[in-house]
Design a protein around this motif. Structure first.
Motif, PDB file in Angstrom:
ATOM      1  N   PRO A 180       0.796  -1.233   0.000  1.00  0.00           N
ATOM      2  CA  PRO A 180       0.000   0.000   0.000  1.00  0.00           C
ATOM      3  C   PRO A 180       0.827   1.281   0.000  1.00  0.00           C
ATOM      4  CG  PRO A 180      -0.982  -1.607   1.482  1.00  0.00           C
ATOM      5  CD  PRO A 180       0.349  -2.167   1.058  1.00  0.00           C
ATOM      6  N   TYR A 181       2.079   1.219   0.458  1.00  0.00           N
ATOM      7  CA  TYR A 181       2.974   2.368   0.339  1.00  0.00           C
ATOM      8  C   TYR A 181       3.382   2.589  -1.121  1.00  0.00           C
ATOM      9  CZ  TYR A 181       3.935   2.542   5.411  1.00  0.00           C
ATOM     10  OH  TYR A 181       3.841   2.678   6.767  1.00  0.00           O
ATOM     11  N   ALA A 182       3.496   1.498  -1.859  1.00  0.00           N
ATOM     12  CA  ALA A 182       4.043   1.566  -3.217  1.00  0.00           C
ATOM     13  C   ALA A 182       2.986   1.851  -4.274  1.00  0.00           C
ATOM     14  CB  ALA A 182       4.748   0.244  -3.551  1.00  0.00           C
ATOM     15  N   TYR A 183       1.726   1.484  -3.992  1.00  0.00           N
ATOM     16  CA  TYR A 183       0.706   1.605  -5.036  1.00  0.00           C
ATOM     17  C   TYR A 183      -0.643   1.976  -4.430  1.00  0.00           C
ATOM     18  CZ  TYR A 183      -2.282   0.584  -9.021  1.00  0.00           C
ATOM     19  OH  TYR A 183      -3.194   0.702 -10.045  1.00  0.00           O
ATOM     20  N   SER A 184      -1.213   3.053  -4.926  1.00  0.00           N
ATOM     21  CA  SER A 184      -2.556   3.473  -4.537  1.00  0.00           C
ATOM     22  C   SER A 184      -3.533   2.994  -5.600  1.00  0.00           C
ATOM     23  CB  SER A 184      -2.617   5.000  -4.409  1.00  0.00           C
ATOM     24  OG  SER A 184      -3.909   5.413  -4.038  1.00  0.00           O
ATOM     25  N   PRO A 185      -4.404   2.045  -5.278  1.00  0.00           N
ATOM     26  CA  PRO A 185      -5.254   1.432  -6.304  1.00  0.00           C
ATOM     27  C   PRO A 185      -6.405   2.333  -6.726  1.00  0.00           C
ATOM     28  CG  PRO A 185      -5.757   0.533  -4.154  1.00  0.00           C
ATOM     29  CD  PRO A 185      -4.571   1.418  -3.966  1.00  0.00           C
ATOM     30  N   PHE A 186      -7.009   1.993  -7.857  1.00  0.00           N
ATOM     31  CA  PHE A 186      -8.184   2.698  -8.336  1.00  0.00           C
ATOM     32  C   PHE A 186      -9.380   2.411  -7.429  1.00  0.00           C
ATOM     33  CE2 PHE A 186      -5.634   2.165 -12.186  1.00  0.00           C
ATOM     34  CZ  PHE A 186      -5.696   3.433 -12.729  1.00  0.00           C
ATOM     35  N   LYS A 187     -10.292   3.368  -7.340  1.00  0.00           N
ATOM     36  CA  LYS A 187     -11.597   3.108  -6.760  1.00  0.00           C
ATOM     37  C   LYS A 187     -12.496   2.534  -7.846  1.00  0.00           C
ATOM     38  CE  LYS A 187     -11.563   6.548  -3.060  1.00  0.00           C
ATOM     39  NZ  LYS A 187     -12.268   7.724  -2.466  1.00  0.00           N
ATOM     40  N   LEU A 188     -13.467   1.725  -7.452  1.00  0.00           N
ATOM     41  CA  LEU A 188     -14.369   1.088  -8.402  1.00  0.00           C
ATOM     42  C   LEU A 188     -15.801   1.508  -8.129  1.00  0.00           C
ATOM     43  CD1 LEU A 188     -12.917  -2.558  -8.334  1.00  0.00           C
ATOM     44  CD2 LEU A 188     -12.444  -0.765 -10.012  1.00  0.00           C
ATOM     45  N   ALA A 241      -2.651 -13.385  -2.262  1.00  0.00           N
ATOM     46  CA  ALA A 241      -3.972 -12.774  -2.413  1.00  0.00           C
ATOM     47  C   ALA A 241      -4.472 -12.325  -1.047  1.00  0.00           C
ATOM     48  CB  ALA A 241      -4.942 -13.757  -3.047  1.00  0.00           C
ATOM     49  N   CYS A 242      -4.248 -13.174  -0.037  1.00  0.00           N
ATOM     50  CA  CYS A 242      -4.655 -12.826   1.320  1.00  0.00           C
ATOM     51  C   CYS A 242      -3.766 -11.726   1.897  1.00  0.00           C
ATOM     52  CB  CYS A 242      -4.609 -14.064   2.206  1.00  0.00           C
ATOM     53  SG  CYS A 242      -5.844 -15.317   1.777  1.00  0.00           S
ATOM     54  N   VAL A 243      -2.455 -11.767   1.621  1.00  0.00           N
ATOM     55  CA  VAL A 243      -1.560 -10.723   2.122  1.00  0.00           C
ATOM     56  C   VAL A 243      -1.993  -9.354   1.601  1.00  0.00           C
ATOM     57  CG1 VAL A 243       0.788  -9.809   2.065  1.00  0.00           C
ATOM     58  CG2 VAL A 243       0.425 -12.246   2.442  1.00  0.00           C
ATOM     59  N   ALA A 244      -2.227  -9.259   0.304  1.00  0.00           N
ATOM     60  CA  ALA A 244      -2.616  -7.973  -0.286  1.00  0.00           C
ATOM     61  C   ALA A 244      -3.950  -7.498   0.267  1.00  0.00           C
ATOM     62  CB  ALA A 244      -2.672  -8.088  -1.803  1.00  0.00           C
ATOM     63  N   THR A 245      -4.910  -8.403   0.378  1.00  0.00           N
ATOM     64  CA  THR A 245      -6.217  -8.046   0.930  1.00  0.00           C
ATOM     65  C   THR A 245      -6.067  -7.483   2.334  1.00  0.00           C
ATOM     66  OG1 THR A 245      -7.337  -9.754  -0.381  1.00  0.00           O
ATOM     67  CG2 THR A 245      -8.484  -8.947   1.565  1.00  0.00           C
ATOM     68  N   THR A 259      -5.866  -3.518  -7.131  1.00  0.00           N
ATOM     69  CA  THR A 259      -7.145  -2.808  -7.151  1.00  0.00           C
ATOM     70  C   THR A 259      -8.280  -3.716  -6.699  1.00  0.00           C
ATOM     71  OG1 THR A 259      -6.470  -1.212  -8.840  1.00  0.00           O
ATOM     72  CG2 THR A 259      -8.827  -1.697  -8.689  1.00  0.00           C
ATOM     73  N   ILE A 260      -8.272  -4.963  -7.136  1.00  0.00           N
ATOM     74  CA  ILE A 260      -9.320  -5.906  -6.743  1.00  0.00           C
ATOM     75  C   ILE A 260      -9.293  -6.155  -5.238  1.00  0.00           C
ATOM     76  CG2 ILE A 260     -10.053  -8.325  -6.894  1.00  0.00           C
ATOM     77  CD1 ILE A 260      -9.125  -8.209  -9.858  1.00  0.00           C
ATOM     78  N   TYR A 261      -8.126  -6.463  -4.694  1.00  0.00           N
ATOM     79  CA  TYR A 261      -8.038  -6.807  -3.273  1.00  0.00           C
ATOM     80  C   TYR A 261      -8.245  -5.588  -2.377  1.00  0.00           C
ATOM     81  CZ  TYR A 261      -6.110 -11.112  -5.193  1.00  0.00           C
ATOM     82  OH  TYR A 261      -5.930 -12.270  -5.910  1.00  0.00           O
ATOM     83  N   ALA A 262      -7.904  -4.407  -2.861  1.00  0.00           N
ATOM     84  CA  ALA A 262      -8.072  -3.191  -2.059  1.00  0.00           C
ATOM     85  C   ALA A 262      -9.539  -2.792  -1.924  1.00  0.00           C
ATOM     86  CB  ALA A 262      -7.285  -2.042  -2.674  1.00  0.00           C
ATOM     87  N   ASN A 263     -10.375  -3.217  -2.878  1.00  0.00           N
ATOM     88  CA  ASN A 263     -11.783  -2.819  -2.865  1.00  0.00           C
ATOM     89  C   ASN A 263     -12.740  -3.922  -2.435  1.00  0.00           C
ATOM     90  OD1 ASN A 263     -12.120   0.047  -4.164  1.00  0.00           O
ATOM     91  ND2 ASN A 263     -10.524  -0.967  -5.373  1.00  0.00           N
ATOM     92  N   THR A 264     -12.240  -5.113  -2.180  1.00  0.00           N
ATOM     93  CA  THR A 264     -13.108  -6.236  -1.852  1.00  0.00           C
ATOM     94  C   THR A 264     -13.653  -6.132  -0.429  1.00  0.00           C
ATOM     95  OG1 THR A 264     -13.288  -8.652  -1.952  1.00  0.00           O
ATOM     96  CG2 THR A 264     -11.289  -7.754  -0.963  1.00  0.00           C
ATOM     97  N   LYS A 265     -14.791  -6.751  -0.209  1.00  0.00           N
ATOM     98  CA  LYS A 265     -15.353  -6.842   1.139  1.00  0.00           C
ATOM     99  C   LYS A 265     -14.875  -8.106   1.860  1.00  0.00           C
ATOM    100  CE  LYS A 265     -17.703  -3.100   0.671  1.00  0.00           C
ATOM    101  NZ  LYS A 265     -17.270  -1.863   1.380  1.00  0.00           N
ATOM    102  N   LEU A 266     -14.379  -9.067   1.095  1.00  0.00           N
ATOM    103  CA  LEU A 266     -13.882 -10.322   1.662  1.00  0.00           C
ATOM    104  C   LEU A 266     -13.142 -11.080   0.580  1.00  0.00           C
ATOM    105  CD1 LEU A 266     -13.857 -12.614   3.876  1.00  0.00           C
ATOM    106  CD2 LEU A 266     -16.007 -13.410   2.844  1.00  0.00           C
ATOM    107  N   THR A 267     -12.010 -11.670   0.933  1.00  0.00           N
ATOM    108  CA  THR A 267     -11.292 -12.555   0.018  1.00  0.00           C
ATOM    109  C   THR A 267     -11.230 -13.960   0.606  1.00  0.00           C
ATOM    110  OG1 THR A 267      -9.909 -10.833  -0.983  1.00  0.00           O
ATOM    111  CG2 THR A 267      -9.046 -13.079  -1.021  1.00  0.00           C
ATOM    112  N   LEU A 268     -11.654 -14.939  -0.176  1.00  0.00           N
ATOM    113  CA  LEU A 268     -11.439 -16.353   0.117  1.00  0.00           C
ATOM    114  C   LEU A 268     -10.501 -16.860  -0.968  1.00  0.00           C
ATOM    115  CD1 LEU A 268     -15.109 -17.575   0.834  1.00  0.00           C
ATOM    116  CD2 LEU A 268     -13.477 -16.563   2.435  1.00  0.00           C
TER     117      LEU A 268
END
Length: 360
Positions: free
Chosen positions: A166-174, A301-305, A286-295
């Protein structure tokens, strides 16, 4: 007048993003770390050893005709990351380490981890690092730290570099509807039953709570058996999976990322609804930053979420999940968990402080 770009003096080994985009997550987080601790030196990516490619027998080392570019690098530091401490680490790196150390290049292992955590792997790791002691070792889990803490003058029980993304990349809002992310590219996605209160828990492998509902998760036995046998067999298991998986879950859209796009098995990647795959990491962030839950069955994938402040649950027998235990997330395979962001920030700053002190 053209201004020449300063020559890199810190080489960050990276690559194989297509066969596992999670590699990019800790590569990118690691580059941000190094730019913080080396403010006066240029940090750039460089290739990883070619012997790491999928389905290669790493015990044979790198390809015979490979030029071995890494050993010719004119840099002050070379930095390796990830679960590189395998029984074959020596086969892939010994020649390169010999060349670099003779020229005075300092080796840093950052976010280092074992791969299988076996006795053979531990023995091989200690023997190789005693022969070629790194300048600094910072690990990503406590078990690895206990193995290597005496293998360098400066060692630290650190965290995975992807937690710095998150320091390196600010994701898009969806503007998409609220969604959950289901990422299963090795093991099969669970069949999910939704109820207000599940009465017979014996029917499910696990039961979790989400959006005021109980979700009963059942792992398909046939597909799971193929997945346990290996990566190649897992592809076949997905091929014969004829379930019609849902586009929606508890009022949330479902998005299905695939983190392994090389080889590009189109029939697998786009087998189910709302799939997405790409050979660059920014879309996944962007996907993991905006998700409500990751399985997911993918560790990163879990680290980024989690790093972007969202809950995640992991479905894999891999011991590389030990990196979550380092941050107290011992239950991540049992239920969705979240990170205390203040605690994460404390851990990130502590690692940065160690590295800055060690390099002064």
């Amino acid at each position: 007048m053209n201004t020449l770009i300063e020559q890199p003096k810190v080489a960050l080994v990276s690559g194989f993003w297509g066969q596992n985009i999670g590699n990019a997550f800790f590569n990118i987080g690691g580059k941000w770390i190094l730019e913080e601790v080396f403010p006066n030196l240029r940090v750039e990516f460089i290739q990883d050893q070619p012997g790491y490619r999928t389905f290669n027998n790493q015990s044979k080392g790198n390809p015979k005709n490979d030029v071995g570019l890494l050993k010719y690098l004119d840099v002050e530091y070379i930095v390796l990351q990830g679960p590189m401490l395998t029984v074959n680490f020596r086969n892939l790196w010994e020649e390169t380490f010999e060349y670099l150390i003779k020229r005075g290049t300092k080796i840093i292992l950052l976010s280092a981890g074992l791969f299988k955590y076996t006795k053979e792997e531990i023995s091989a790791t200690k023997a190789f690092l005693k022969k070629f002691p790194p300048y600094i070792i910072s690990t990503r889990d406590s078990d690895t730290y206990e193995v290597v803490k005496d293998c360098a003058e400066r060692t630290y029980n650190g965290i995975d570099s992807a937690f710095f993304v998150p320091y390196a990349y600010s994701p898009f809002k969806l503007v998409a509807p609220d969604y959950v992310t289901l990422n299963f590219d090795r093991f099969p996605e669970p069949t999910i039953t939704v109820d207000d209160k599940i009465k017979d828990s014996s029917k499910y492998d696990s039961i979790i709570n989400f959006n005021n509902k109980e979700l009963g998760l059942k792992i398909p036995k046939t597909q799971n058996a193929f997945s346990k046998k290996g990566k190649a067999q897992a592809y076949f298991g997905h091929l014969i999976d004829r379930r019609k998986l849902p586009k929606e879950l508890v009022g949330h859209m479902v998005i299905r990322p695939e983190q392994r796009v090389n080889p590009h098995m189109t029939h697998k990647i786009y087998q189910h609804a709302n799939a997405i795959a790409t050979d660059e990491p920014w879309t996944y962030f962007t996907i993991y930053a905006n998700t409500k839950l990751t399985l997911a069955d993918r560790v990163h994938a879990c680290v980024a979420t989690l790093a972007y402040g969202n809950p995640a649950m992991l479905f894999t027998p891999s011991p590389r999940a030990k990196l979550f235990e380092r941050l107290g997330l011992n239950d991540i395979k049992k239920k969705p968990v979240s990170l205390d962001m203040d605690y994460l920030e404390m851990e990130r700053q502590a690692e940065l402080n160690f590295l800055k002190d060690a390099l002064n």
